[in-house]
Design an enzyme around this catalytic site. Structure first.
Site, mmCIF file in Angstrom:
data_model
loop_
_atom_site.group_PDB
_atom_site.id
_atom_site.type_symbol
_atom_site.label_atom_id
_atom_site.label_comp_id
_atom_site.label_asym_id
_atom_site.label_seq_id
_atom_site.Cartn_x
_atom_site.Cartn_y
_atom_site.Cartn_z
ATOM 1 N N GLU A 33 -27.104 -117.154 29.090
ATOM 2 C CA GLU A 33 -26.878 -118.283 28.172
ATOM 3 C C GLU A 33 -28.102 -118.570 27.295
ATOM 4 O O GLU A 33 -28.005 -119.330 26.339
ATOM 5 C CB GLU A 33 -26.471 -119.530 28.967
ATOM 6 C CG GLU A 33 -27.565 -120.207 29.791
ATOM 7 C CD GLU A 33 -27.832 -119.525 31.152
ATOM 8 O OE1 GLU A 33 -27.427 -118.366 31.348
ATOM 9 O OE2 GLU A 33 -28.482 -120.170 31.996
ATOM 10 N N HIS B 203 -30.453 -115.347 32.984
ATOM 11 C CA HIS B 203 -29.822 -116.394 32.152
ATOM 12 C C HIS B 203 -29.200 -115.840 30.865
ATOM 13 O O HIS B 203 -29.793 -116.010 29.793
ATOM 14 C CB HIS B 203 -30.888 -117.406 31.731
ATOM 15 C CG HIS B 203 -31.405 -118.253 32.821
ATOM 16 N ND1 HIS B 203 -30.779 -119.406 33.230
ATOM 17 C CD2 HIS B 203 -32.503 -118.133 33.593
ATOM 18 C CE1 HIS B 203 -31.460 -119.957 34.208
ATOM 19 N NE2 HIS B 203 -32.519 -119.207 34.452
ATOM 20 N N CYS C 60 -28.557 -117.990 37.890
ATOM 21 C CA CYS C 60 -29.818 -118.455 38.488
ATOM 22 C C CYS C 60 -29.555 -119.538 39.540
ATOM 23 O O CYS C 60 -29.066 -119.222 40.617
ATOM 24 C CB CYS C 60 -30.768 -118.897 37.386
ATOM 25 S SG CYS C 60 -32.492 -118.843 37.907
HETATM 26 N N1 GLN Z 1 -35.754 -122.059 40.907
HETATM 27 C C1 GLN Z 1 -34.475 -122.691 40.717
HETATM 28 C C2 GLN Z 1 -33.782 -122.909 42.071
HETATM 29 O O1 GLN Z 1 -34.217 -122.373 43.065
HETATM 30 C C3 GLN Z 1 -33.592 -121.842 39.816
HETATM 31 C C4 GLN Z 1 -34.232 -121.731 38.458
HETATM 32 C C5 GLN Z 1 -33.274 -121.496 37.334
HETATM 33 O O2 GLN Z 1 -32.075 -121.787 37.421
HETATM 34 N N2 GLN Z 1 -33.840 -121.031 36.235
HETATM 35 O O3 GLN Z 1 -32.830 -123.610 42.102
#
Ligand code: GLN
Length: 193
Positions: free
Chosen positions: A176, A174, A77
């Site tokens: 994790e 994710h 992410c």
């Molecule tokens: N929206 C976050 C970003 O742009 C990422 C969100 C996440 O890691 N769950 O950095």
């Protein structure tokens, strides 16, 4: 095997928990010298702008770029955003993967969702058949996969949510935050590849 998890912000503790379940030695990385002796590194989910700025403040940007040129590195992410060459806006990036991402592509926190993904390399590496159940939280989309980078997983509508490039791995979702250790096992398999 010793794996570092960048521990400046975000859900690094969850990655460490997963790695411990797999009996892997872990290191919380906050300073450049903590990269020494690692076999791979995970960049966790969180807020990519914050993590990027902290990397600049702690003098980590260049050491991480160097580490990623010779080692396995996986961003989940926000971590995937950090790995990208282009986040469609100005913020500190490692620029290690030939991918372009769009942040928050599915909307806000309330628009978080789950999806079953069919990821052939993951199934092969772990010798399993079950689909991978993925969690998306203010997730980025991988808009373009270029150079030697390859698409690893898409949503049913074709939007790209995971990509690989050699020993580098980027996932919009994710692993994790699940009880399924297969993605972490897949990452570990890249180290010996
Ligand atoms: N929206 C976050 C970003 O742009 C990422 C969100 C996440 O890691 N769950 O950095």
């Amino acid at each position: 095997m010793k794996i570092g998890v960048l521990a400046l912000q975000g859900d690094f503790a969850e990655h460490i928990r997963m790695l411990k379940q797999l009996d892997v030695e872990t290191v919380e990385v906050r300073l450049p010298n903590q990269l020494t002796g690692l076999d791979g590194l995970i960049l966790p989910g969180g807020e990519s702008t914050t993590i990027g700025k902290l990397c600049v403040d702690y003098g980590l940007l260049q050491p991480l770029q160097q580490f990623g040129q010779g080692h396995a590195m996986w961003g989940t992410c926000a971590g995937a955003i950090l790995l990208s060459r282009d986040a469609s806006r100005s913020q500190p990036l490692l620029g290690l993967m030939d991918i372009r991402v769009a942040r928050n592509a599915f909307g806000r926190q309330v628009d978080s969702f789950e999806a079953d993904l069919d990821i052939e390399p993951l199934k092969q590496a772990t010798n399993t058949r079950a689909p991978y159940h993925a969690f998306f939280i203010r997730a980025p989309i991988i808009e373009a996969v270029e150079g030697t980078a390859q698409v690893l997983a898409t949503l049913p509508d074709g939007r790209i949510v995971a990509a690989g490039q050699g020993k580098l791995l980027a996932t919009s979702f994710h692993p994790e935050l699940t009880a399924d250790t297969r993605f972490h096992e897949y990452f570990l398999s890249l180290i010996d590849s």
